[in-house]
Design a protein around this motif. Structure first.
Motif, mmCIF file in Angstrom:
data_model
loop_
_atom_site.group_PDB
_atom_site.id
_atom_site.type_symbol
_atom_site.label_atom_id
_atom_site.label_comp_id
_atom_site.label_asym_id
_atom_site.label_seq_id
_atom_site.Cartn_x
_atom_site.Cartn_y
_atom_site.Cartn_z
ATOM 1 N N ALA A 33 44.734 -28.139 6.542
ATOM 2 C CA ALA A 33 43.501 -28.274 7.325
ATOM 3 C C ALA A 33 42.333 -27.599 6.603
ATOM 4 O O ALA A 33 41.231 -28.161 6.527
ATOM 5 C CB ALA A 33 43.687 -27.681 8.713
ATOM 6 N N LEU A 34 42.554 -26.420 6.052
ATOM 7 C CA LEU A 34 41.487 -25.712 5.347
ATOM 8 C C LEU A 34 41.081 -26.433 4.074
ATOM 9 O O LEU A 34 39.895 -26.506 3.736
ATOM 10 C CB LEU A 34 41.924 -24.279 5.027
ATOM 11 C CG LEU A 34 42.066 -23.361 6.244
ATOM 12 C CD1 LEU A 34 42.677 -22.031 5.830
ATOM 13 C CD2 LEU A 34 40.730 -23.154 6.916
ATOM 14 N N ARG A 35 42.047 -26.978 3.355
ATOM 15 C CA ARG A 35 41.717 -27.735 2.137
ATOM 16 C C ARG A 35 40.903 -28.975 2.474
ATOM 17 O O ARG A 35 39.968 -29.329 1.758
ATOM 18 C CB ARG A 35 42.995 -28.138 1.403
ATOM 19 C CG ARG A 35 43.617 -27.006 0.641
ATOM 20 C CD ARG A 35 44.821 -27.487 -0.126
ATOM 21 N NE ARG A 35 45.450 -26.389 -0.831
ATOM 22 C CZ ARG A 35 46.613 -26.483 -1.440
ATOM 23 N NH1 ARG A 35 47.282 -27.610 -1.428
ATOM 24 N NH2 ARG A 35 47.120 -25.444 -2.064
ATOM 25 N N ALA A 39 37.107 -29.897 1.291
ATOM 26 C CA ALA A 39 36.771 -31.159 0.632
ATOM 27 C C ALA A 39 35.636 -31.870 1.365
ATOM 28 O O ALA A 39 34.726 -32.428 0.737
ATOM 29 C CB ALA A 39 37.997 -32.061 0.555
ATOM 30 N N VAL A 40 35.670 -31.841 2.693
ATOM 31 C CA VAL A 40 34.614 -32.476 3.485
ATOM 32 C C VAL A 40 33.286 -31.771 3.251
ATOM 33 O O VAL A 40 32.251 -32.413 3.047
ATOM 34 C CB VAL A 40 34.985 -32.483 4.984
ATOM 35 C CG1 VAL A 40 33.800 -32.875 5.847
ATOM 36 C CG2 VAL A 40 36.157 -33.409 5.228
ATOM 37 N N GLN A 42 32.363 -30.037 0.659
ATOM 38 C CA GLN A 42 31.889 -30.306 -0.699
ATOM 39 C C GLN A 42 31.277 -31.692 -0.815
ATOM 40 O O GLN A 42 30.356 -31.899 -1.597
ATOM 41 C CB GLN A 42 33.035 -30.146 -1.693
ATOM 42 C CG GLN A 42 33.426 -28.703 -1.897
ATOM 43 C CD GLN A 42 34.660 -28.543 -2.775
ATOM 44 O OE1 GLN A 42 35.406 -29.483 -3.000
ATOM 45 N NE2 GLN A 42 34.882 -27.328 -3.251
ATOM 46 N N ARG A 43 31.776 -32.656 -0.052
ATOM 47 C CA ARG A 43 31.220 -34.008 -0.085
ATOM 48 C C ARG A 43 29.915 -34.116 0.687
ATOM 49 O O ARG A 43 29.143 -35.042 0.507
ATOM 50 C CB ARG A 43 32.208 -35.002 0.518
ATOM 51 C CG ARG A 43 33.325 -35.351 -0.391
ATOM 52 C CD ARG A 43 34.037 -36.602 0.085
ATOM 53 N NE ARG A 43 34.204 -36.700 1.508
ATOM 54 C CZ ARG A 43 35.358 -36.579 2.158
ATOM 55 N NH1 ARG A 43 36.462 -36.352 1.481
ATOM 56 N NH2 ARG A 43 35.428 -36.701 3.460
ATOM 57 N N GLN A 44 29.653 -33.178 1.576
ATOM 58 C CA GLN A 44 28.497 -33.278 2.467
ATOM 59 C C GLN A 44 27.254 -32.623 1.879
ATOM 60 O O GLN A 44 26.579 -31.858 2.537
ATOM 61 C CB GLN A 44 28.800 -32.640 3.804
ATOM 62 C CG GLN A 44 29.752 -33.415 4.642
ATOM 63 C CD GLN A 44 29.986 -32.722 5.968
ATOM 64 O OE1 GLN A 44 29.671 -31.556 6.123
ATOM 65 N NE2 GLN A 44 30.538 -33.430 6.915
ATOM 66 N N THR A 45 26.926 -32.936 0.686
ATOM 67 C CA THR A 45 25.714 -32.356 0.112
ATOM 68 C C THR A 45 24.471 -32.975 0.718
ATOM 69 O O THR A 45 23.464 -32.304 0.889
ATOM 70 C CB THR A 45 25.696 -32.547 -1.411
ATOM 71 O OG1 THR A 45 25.836 -33.927 -1.707
ATOM 72 C CG2 THR A 45 26.808 -31.752 -2.055
ATOM 73 N N THR A 51 33.196 -38.483 8.888
ATOM 74 C CA THR A 51 33.572 -39.878 9.096
ATOM 75 C C THR A 51 34.797 -39.912 10.014
ATOM 76 O O THR A 51 35.473 -38.899 10.212
ATOM 77 C CB THR A 51 33.898 -40.557 7.757
ATOM 78 O OG1 THR A 51 34.991 -39.872 7.148
ATOM 79 C CG2 THR A 51 32.690 -40.545 6.833
ATOM 80 N N TRP A 52 35.095 -41.076 10.566
ATOM 81 C CA TRP A 52 36.221 -41.148 11.504
ATOM 82 C C TRP A 52 37.550 -40.831 10.826
ATOM 83 O O TRP A 52 38.414 -40.212 11.460
ATOM 84 C CB TRP A 52 36.237 -42.469 12.259
ATOM 85 C CG TRP A 52 36.606 -43.671 11.449
ATOM 86 C CD1 TRP A 52 35.759 -44.518 10.815
ATOM 87 C CD2 TRP A 52 37.921 -44.135 11.170
ATOM 88 N NE1 TRP A 52 36.460 -45.479 10.159
ATOM 89 C CE2 TRP A 52 37.794 -45.274 10.358
ATOM 90 C CE3 TRP A 52 39.194 -43.701 11.532
ATOM 91 C CZ2 TRP A 52 38.887 -45.968 9.895
ATOM 92 C CZ3 TRP A 52 40.285 -44.416 11.062
ATOM 93 C CH2 TRP A 52 40.129 -45.533 10.265
ATOM 94 N N PRO A 53 37.799 -41.189 9.554
ATOM 95 C CA PRO A 53 39.074 -40.767 8.949
ATOM 96 C C PRO A 53 39.175 -39.239 8.794
ATOM 97 O O PRO A 53 40.254 -38.668 8.953
ATOM 98 C CB PRO A 53 39.074 -41.451 7.581
ATOM 99 C CG PRO A 53 38.140 -42.592 7.708
ATOM 100 C CD PRO A 53 37.095 -42.149 8.678
ATOM 101 N N ASP A 54 38.038 -38.596 8.507
ATOM 102 C CA ASP A 54 38.041 -37.136 8.413
ATOM 103 C C ASP A 54 38.398 -36.511 9.755
ATOM 104 O O ASP A 54 39.195 -35.580 9.837
ATOM 105 C CB ASP A 54 36.672 -36.623 7.959
ATOM 106 C CG ASP A 54 36.347 -36.997 6.534
ATOM 107 O OD1 ASP A 54 37.292 -37.127 5.730
ATOM 108 O OD2 ASP A 54 35.157 -37.148 6.227
#
Length: 79
Positions: A33-35, A39-40, A42-45, A51-54
């Motif tokens: 969950a923390l990883r 990752a989320v 880091q992608r949210q710059t 997103t729904w899959p996240d």
């Protein structure tokens, strides 16, 4: 420097004490969950929403974590 070393040792000790009663399966779920959260983030710059899959992955991973139940509510502390 010595104060920082003492602080790091103390926080590591408390982390170890918190993780001791948790099973390996729960630890693995928390790490995943923390990883994923990292990752989320880091992608949210440039965007702010998941997103729904996240959301689905986080919900599935967080469902496996044990629930923490506080011994008293906030109202009990204020009374």
């Amino acid at each position: 420097m010595l104060l920082r070393l003492f602080y790091l040792a103390l926080t590591s000790m408390f982390t170890l004490l918190r993780l001791m009663p948790i099973s390996d399966r729960d630890k693995d779920a928390e790490i995943l969950a923390l990883r994923h959260q990292l990752a989320v983030i880091q992608r949210q710059t440039d965007k702010r929403k998941l997103t729904w899959p996240d959301r689905a992955l986080l919900a599935a991973l967080l469902h496996r974590l044990p629930r923490v139940r506080p011994s008293s509510t906030t109202a009990d502390r204020l009374a």
